[in-house]
Scaffold this motif. Structure first.
Motif, mmCIF file in Angstrom:
data_model
loop_
_atom_site.group_PDB
_atom_site.id
_atom_site.type_symbol
_atom_site.label_atom_id
_atom_site.label_comp_id
_atom_site.label_asym_id
_atom_site.label_seq_id
_atom_site.Cartn_x
_atom_site.Cartn_y
_atom_site.Cartn_z
ATOM 1 N N VAL A 574 65.066 36.072 42.185
ATOM 2 C CA VAL A 574 63.672 36.345 42.501
ATOM 3 C C VAL A 574 62.751 35.875 41.391
ATOM 4 N N ALA A 575 63.190 35.943 40.132
ATOM 5 C CA ALA A 575 62.308 35.606 39.020
ATOM 6 C C ALA A 575 62.184 34.109 38.790
ATOM 7 N N ASP A 576 63.082 33.305 39.371
ATOM 8 C CA ASP A 576 63.029 31.869 39.144
ATOM 9 C C ASP A 576 61.978 31.222 40.024
ATOM 10 N N PRO A 670 57.211 41.622 32.378
ATOM 11 C CA PRO A 670 58.353 42.209 33.078
ATOM 12 C C PRO A 670 58.973 41.254 34.107
ATOM 13 N N PRO A 671 60.242 41.508 34.468
ATOM 14 C CA PRO A 671 60.927 40.649 35.432
ATOM 15 C C PRO A 671 60.271 40.701 36.818
ATOM 16 N N PHE A 672 60.662 39.752 37.665
ATOM 17 C CA PHE A 672 60.288 39.694 39.081
ATOM 18 C C PHE A 672 58.811 39.393 39.321
ATOM 19 N N PHE A 673 58.094 38.973 38.276
ATOM 20 C CA PHE A 673 56.665 38.708 38.450
ATOM 21 C C PHE A 673 56.450 37.644 39.523
ATOM 22 N N ARG A 674 55.544 37.952 40.477
ATOM 23 C CA ARG A 674 55.183 36.995 41.529
ATOM 24 C C ARG A 674 53.697 36.680 41.393
ATOM 25 N N HIS A 675 53.420 35.432 41.026
ATOM 26 C CA HIS A 675 52.024 35.067 40.787
ATOM 27 C C HIS A 675 51.203 35.094 42.070
ATOM 28 N N GLU A 676 51.849 34.837 43.249
ATOM 29 C CA GLU A 676 51.082 34.847 44.501
ATOM 30 C C GLU A 676 50.604 36.249 44.859
ATOM 31 N N LEU A 677 51.380 37.274 44.458
ATOM 32 C CA LEU A 677 50.902 38.644 44.656
ATOM 33 C C LEU A 677 49.698 38.914 43.755
ATOM 34 N N ALA A 678 49.759 38.444 42.513
ATOM 35 C CA ALA A 678 48.619 38.619 41.611
ATOM 36 C C ALA A 678 47.380 37.927 42.169
ATOM 37 N N SER A 679 47.578 36.740 42.760
ATOM 38 C CA SER A 679 46.437 36.021 43.357
ATOM 39 C C SER A 679 45.821 36.833 44.486
ATOM 40 N N ALA A 680 46.668 37.359 45.387
ATOM 41 C CA ALA A 680 46.165 38.114 46.535
ATOM 42 C C ALA A 680 45.485 39.406 46.092
ATOM 43 N N LEU A 681 46.071 40.112 45.121
ATOM 44 C CA LEU A 681 45.480 41.362 44.654
ATOM 45 C C LEU A 681 44.123 41.112 44.009
ATOM 46 N N ALA A 682 43.989 40.008 43.279
ATOM 47 C CA ALA A 682 42.698 39.691 42.672
ATOM 48 C C ALA A 682 41.635 39.493 43.750
ATOM 49 N N LEU A 683 42.022 38.838 44.857
ATOM 50 C CA LEU A 683 41.061 38.577 45.943
ATOM 51 C C LEU A 683 40.745 39.841 46.738
ATOM 52 N N LEU A 722 63.513 49.294 40.802
ATOM 53 C CA LEU A 722 63.355 50.745 40.907
ATOM 54 C C LEU A 722 64.068 51.427 39.742
ATOM 55 N N GLY A 723 63.485 52.486 39.209
ATOM 56 C CA GLY A 723 64.090 53.243 38.120
ATOM 57 C C GLY A 723 65.162 54.176 38.645
ATOM 58 N N THR A 724 65.724 54.977 37.741
ATOM 59 C CA THR A 724 66.797 55.900 38.113
ATOM 60 C C THR A 724 66.313 56.966 39.088
ATOM 61 N N ASP A 725 65.019 57.303 39.052
ATOM 62 C CA ASP A 725 64.478 58.284 39.988
ATOM 63 C C ASP A 725 63.764 57.598 41.153
ATOM 64 N N ASP A 726 64.150 56.326 41.395
ATOM 65 C CA ASP A 726 63.587 55.523 42.479
ATOM 66 C C ASP A 726 62.071 55.340 42.346
ATOM 67 N N GLN A 727 61.553 55.467 41.143
ATOM 68 C CA GLN A 727 60.135 55.213 40.903
ATOM 69 C C GLN A 727 59.990 53.880 40.168
ATOM 70 N N ALA A 728 59.154 53.007 40.692
ATOM 71 C CA ALA A 728 58.973 51.696 40.081
ATOM 72 C C ALA A 728 57.822 51.724 39.091
ATOM 73 N N VAL A 729 58.043 51.154 37.915
ATOM 74 C CA VAL A 729 56.974 51.007 36.939
ATOM 75 C C VAL A 729 56.080 49.843 37.341
ATOM 76 N N THR A 730 56.691 48.814 37.938
ATOM 77 C CA THR A 730 55.944 47.639 38.383
ATOM 78 C C THR A 730 56.277 47.341 39.843
ATOM 79 N N THR A 731 55.424 46.539 40.471
ATOM 80 C CA THR A 731 55.679 46.016 41.814
ATOM 81 C C THR A 731 55.687 44.503 41.711
ATOM 82 N N LEU A 732 56.875 43.899 41.869
ATOM 83 C CA LEU A 732 57.052 42.461 41.672
ATOM 84 C C LEU A 732 56.431 42.021 40.347
#
Length: 804
Positions: A574-576, A670-683, A722-732
């Motif tokens: 996913v990160a590549d 952080p891993p799994f960064f998706r630049h297209e998600l960042a683009s959409a969130l900015a818009l 996802l963390g050990t308590d199934d809580q994510a610090v980041t999303t993609l």
């Protein structure tokens, strides 16, 4: 080529022959829904040259512009693909169009890739391929293609294509589903005119009548003038019908003796069996007898090089001693062969008619023989169908029968119940995200009968439970029935079971990319690697589960040996982001301007009449804004980390960049960064100022988010985020409240923006689903626009050395 050719001049230049009457009608009146013409009369010429005439030389410009720019010819078997593609290649060369109209041969093992058309989807093109490869693309689940690229084919093959389904009596489940799919195109709407033709010598209209398309539209058949003209010799060709009584024990030996006894030197004898096992047994018996004639085995379960060799041997002219070809249904239809003697097992009547069409096909003989026998088992056909044909053939015993008489015989076949795709199924298929268990909506049931489903198999050397190499190449793949491979995996030659692997494209460990394949993992289109030392294949018989001999590993001429653990430059993690790797540093602002220009160029070339001006503009705006997320510090740091030490200081002041100047994979923190998600969130926040008062803002956001195919209808975290308590610090890779700096998009700037995933009514998922379900947009138009933006991105990038 002259642009003012008449239909007759076009045919003479392309084929050397004048068109038959029905072929003229196709060119003049348009490709019909149903073309019902006896075998050997020129159906392929009718649709192929008819499309070329209407697309390129018809005197009415309205006809030329409304004729789809792609002709997609779907066939039930590989041997038909080879021969049909060769005919198109010959016509295009003779017409001087071979450099202008693209020709793609779409089948596993053909050395073909979807990348061949993706940079120029607006180019006029002919696609000739197998029904599974083509229909799976139209259903958004392209076999032998990457998940992230499925939507591009979905957009291309459902907008601006005329589909031709040839020999539909052999397509079984696919026939009614292609009818349904065309109905959905008509009801949902498309960006470009899209239509379909179904054709065969033997048409069961019950297959063509479906829930959403019960009536058959325009139909072209032979008229009386056709039948009295040059076609009469083929239509009146005779062959004498005779039954062969085979013993229950060793029937192949008796049949081989009969074939050798009846074979005539210098001629072709064909023997067509219902199953590969019986064809192989008969071939073995013939080889033991050692006739003077050449003996050739041909079926669908060979690797490409072997299949090509066997096909060439079967289709080449017989020598002085003649030739005996033993085959399965691969020679049942479309192949232009004429035998003096033809044997067939009893099969459904449409198959009998098609097989008989290979006996005295040209009408040149007065001693042709049509031999037949009852098979020991009816499978893969319905028992009632096999017995009905046997009764009809027995009633013709000793008679000389013509092609027309066989075709007009009233022999009913069983009305089968087949799975038919519904509107809800198609809507569900628009989403390419696997479910929570990693599975996809099954499209195999809409393409092939359950007993006819196959996987593609390669043989490799295996060490430490890891096959050598990366994704199997097409030249090493062999189609194998799923049921037979399941049995082979469970039993094995030693009784302990055999091993199989498939490539895990989400593997994080690039040195351990292969996952063990179990019987439950096998489904249509899956590519599987077997251990070459465990056998299962030989060049004469093809897939051979009885063989214990090691299989020769295929290495194409001029290519390096397959190295253990090496992966191709593709999305394996996913990160590549290999699409962001180039041979020169490419400034972000320059890239955004270039992609906007390519979007405009593509839309002007397509002339997409099914889209509003606002939809056109949305794609162009999305092209300008698609990569603004790459301005993120996360992305830029990962990119600059790949630079050489001596260039890093200069690059620091020259960014932000859209592409790196080397092929080193990006690693994000952080891993799994998706630049297209960042683009959409900015818009969807402060960056919305870049959209101005545009009416299709949600469409722009969707096209920006989906331009790599990973984010479309939903935003899905990988399990390891996802963390050990199934809580994510980041999303993609995007933490709540992280900031995207100011971005210069070439026509203004987007202010620094806080990236937060909206909730409630502003949720991304709600916006995307609303677009898919809009009556004026819908799945086909939406996918078309998605394809345009992604293609524009690739086209803009190729100038800096990017290989999509």
């Amino acid at each position: 080529m002259r642009s003012d050719l008449t239909v007759e001049e076009l045919y003479l230049q392309a084929t050397g022959f004048r068109p038959y009457g029905f072929q003229r009608r196709v060119a003049d009146d348009g490709l019909p829904e149903l073309l019902r013409v006896p075998t050997g009369c020129g159906k392929t010429e009718a649709v192929g040259l008819g499309w070329l005439y209407r697309r390129r030389v018809h005197p009415d410009i309205q006809v030329r512009t409304t004729t789809p720019h792609w002709l997609v010819v779907a066939l039930p078997m590989r041997t038909l693909v080879e021969q049909t593609a060769d005919r198109f290649e010959s016509w295009l060369k003779r017409l001087g169009m071979d450099g202008d109209i693209a020709l793609h041969k779409v089948q596993g093992g053909a050395g073909w890739s979807d990348d061949d058309w993706r940079l120029s989807p607006d180019r006029d093109a002919v696609f000739v391929g197998t029904i599974d490869m083509l229909l799976s693309r139209a259903l958004n689940r392209g076999y032998a293609d990457r998940r992230w690229h499925w939507p591009m084919a979905f957009g291309g093959f459902n907008n601006g294509a005329h589909w031709v389904f040839d020999e539909i009596q052999l397509m079984d489940v696919a026939t009614p589903n292609t009818r349904q799919l065309q109905s959905f195109r008509d009801s949902f709407g498309t960006a470009l005119p899209t239509s379909s033709t179904w054709m065969s010598a033997t048409v069961d209209e019950r297959l063509l009548s479906t829930v959403d398309r019960p009536d058959i539209g325009s139909t072209i058949e032979l008229d009386d003038q056709d039948r009295r003209g040059a076609l009469s010799r083929r239509l009146d060709a005779l062959r004498t019908v005779s039954e062969i009584d085979l013993p229950l024990k060793w029937p192949e030996r008796t049949l081989a003796e009969q074939l050798v006894d009846r074979h005539q030197p210098g001629t072709l004898t064909l023997a067509v069996f219902n199953t590969v096992d019986r064809a192989t047994a008969a071939w073995s018996a013939l080889k033991e007898l050692g006739p003077d004639a050449d003996v050739v085995l041909l079926h669908s379960r060979y690797r490409p090089a072997d299949r090509e060799a066997h096909t060439a041997a079967a289709l080449s002219p017989p020598g002085p001693a003649g030739k005996i070809v033993v085959s399965t249904q691969v020679l049942e239809a479309g192949i232009d062969l004429s035998s003096a003697v033809l044997f067939t097992e009893s099969a459904p009547w449409p198959s009998i008619v098609q097989r008989a069409g290979r006996c005295n096909r040209d009408g040149a003989r007065d001693d042709a023989q049509l031999l037949w026998a009852m098979p020991p088992k009816s499978l893969p056909y319905e028992e009632d169908d096999v017995h009905a044909s046997a009764s009809a053939l027995r009633s013709l015993e000793g008679e000389r029968v013509s092609t027309t008489r066989l075709q007009n015989a009233d022999v009913r076949t069983v009305d089968r119940i087949t799975p038919v795709i519904r509107r809800k199924d198609l809507i569900d298929l628009f989403d390419t995200t696997p479910d929570l268990s990693g599975n996809d909506v099954d499209v195999a049931r809409f393409i092939r009968d359950r007993g006819d489903r196959t996987v593609q198999v390669a043989w490799r050397e295996v060490a430490d439970k890891q096959p050598s190499g990366a994704s199997p190449r097409r030249d090493e793949l062999c189609g194998v029935p799923i049921a037979e491979l399941v049995q082979w995996l469970r039993k094995g030659n030693s009784g302990r079971g055999n091993s199989a692997w498939f490539l895990d494209h989400l593997a994080r460990d690039r040195d351990q990319p292969w996952a063990e394949c179990k019987a439950g993992d096998l489904r249509d289109g899956v590519e599987v690697v077997l251990d070459a030392s465990e056998g299962g294949y030989d060049s004469e018989i093809g897939w051979n589960p009885r063989s214990k001999e090691p299989v020769a590993v295929v290495t194409p001429p001029g290519s390096p040996s397959v190295g253990a653990g090496s992966l191709p430059d593709e999305d394996v993690a996913v990160a590549d982001e290999p699409a962001s790797l180039a041979d020169a540093w490419y400034p972000l602002t320059e890239h955004l301007i270039d992609v906007e220009r390519e979007c405009t160029t593509l839309l002007e070339a397509f002339g997409a009449v099914g889209l509003t001006a606002e939809m056109h503009h949305a794609a162009i705006v999305a092209g300008r804004l698609h990569d603004i997320g790459k301005a993120s510090e996360v992305w830029q740091q990962a990119a600059l980390a790949t630079a050489r030490d001596d260039e890093r200081d200069d690059l620091q002041s020259g960014g932000p960049f859209a592409k790196t100047g080397n092929r080193t994979p990006l690693r994000f923190d952080p891993p799994f960064f998706r630049h297209e998600l960042a683009s959409a969130l900015a818009l969807m926040s402060e960056g919305a100022s870049a959209l101005g008062d545009h009416r299709e803002t949600d469409l722009v956001i969707y096209l920006v988010a989906s331009h790599h195919g990973r984010i479309r209808l939903s935003i899905r975290r990988p399990p390891s985020e996802l963390g050990t308590d199934d809580q994510a610090v980041t999303t993609l890779g995007i933490a709540p409240g992280s900031e995207l700096p100011e971005v210069d998009h070439g026509d203004g700037t987007i202010p620094a923006t806080q990236l937060t995933i909206p909730t409630g009514r502003d949720r991304y998922e709600r916006r995307a689903l609303a677009l898919r379900d809009r009556s004026d947009l819908g799945p086909f138009r939406l996918a078309f626009l998605e394809m345009v933006v992604r293609c524009a991105d690739w086209r803009a990038s190729r100038n800096v050395g990017q290989a999509p």
